[in-house]
Design a protein around this motif. Structure first.
Motif, mmCIF file in Angstrom:
data_model
loop_
_atom_site.group_PDB
_atom_site.id
_atom_site.type_symbol
_atom_site.label_atom_id
_atom_site.label_comp_id
_atom_site.label_asym_id
_atom_site.label_seq_id
_atom_site.Cartn_x
_atom_site.Cartn_y
_atom_site.Cartn_z
ATOM 1 N N MET A 191 9.645 -0.737 7.445
ATOM 2 C CA MET A 191 10.566 -1.984 7.302
ATOM 3 C C MET A 191 9.994 -3.201 7.993
ATOM 4 S SD MET A 191 13.217 -1.215 5.475
ATOM 5 C CE MET A 191 12.184 -0.007 4.150
ATOM 6 N N LEU A 192 9.401 -2.854 9.127
ATOM 7 C CA LEU A 192 8.673 -4.079 9.690
ATOM 8 C C LEU A 192 7.842 -4.818 8.920
ATOM 9 C CD1 LEU A 192 9.135 -2.881 13.161
ATOM 10 C CD2 LEU A 192 10.263 -4.753 12.435
ATOM 11 N N TRP A 193 6.930 -3.978 8.439
ATOM 12 C CA TRP A 193 5.735 -4.452 7.611
ATOM 13 C C TRP A 193 6.206 -5.024 6.459
ATOM 14 C CZ3 TRP A 193 4.061 -2.761 2.655
ATOM 15 C CH2 TRP A 193 2.781 -3.586 2.533
ATOM 16 N N ILE A 194 7.110 -4.505 5.637
ATOM 17 C CA ILE A 194 7.918 -5.303 4.514
ATOM 18 C C ILE A 194 8.350 -6.489 4.894
ATOM 19 C CG2 ILE A 194 9.508 -5.279 2.730
ATOM 20 C CD1 ILE A 194 9.101 -2.419 2.469
ATOM 21 N N GLN A 252 5.683 -13.862 5.295
ATOM 22 C CA GLN A 252 4.700 -14.842 5.084
ATOM 23 C C GLN A 252 4.539 -15.430 3.783
ATOM 24 O OE1 GLN A 252 2.340 -15.343 7.601
ATOM 25 N NE2 GLN A 252 3.928 -14.585 8.848
ATOM 26 N N LYS A 253 5.163 -14.759 2.848
ATOM 27 C CA LYS A 253 5.180 -15.495 1.522
ATOM 28 C C LYS A 253 6.162 -16.261 1.052
ATOM 29 C CE LYS A 253 2.842 -11.382 -0.241
ATOM 30 N NZ LYS A 253 2.904 -10.033 -1.114
#
Length: 48
Positions: free
Chosen positions: A19-22, A28-29
């Motif tokens: 979840m943190l990575w997503i 960032q996008k």
């Protein structure tokens, strides 16, 4: 700690990491809407 709690803890840690990575990837996008300047498209009157 019994086997059930260990499995739950490991799955919870993996889930939170994903979840943190997503969330980081999405952030960032995209840009915060208030950080953009007043674009012509945003301030047009829509009469076109």
């Amino acid at each position: 700690m019994n086997k059930g709690k260990k499995i739950f803890l490991i799955l919870f840690i993996i889930f939170m990491a994903i979840m943190l990575w997503i969330g980081y990837d999405i952030s960032q996008k995209t840009t915060f809407p208030g950080s953009k300047g007043n674009l012509k498209e945003r301030i047009s009157t829509g009469e076109e």
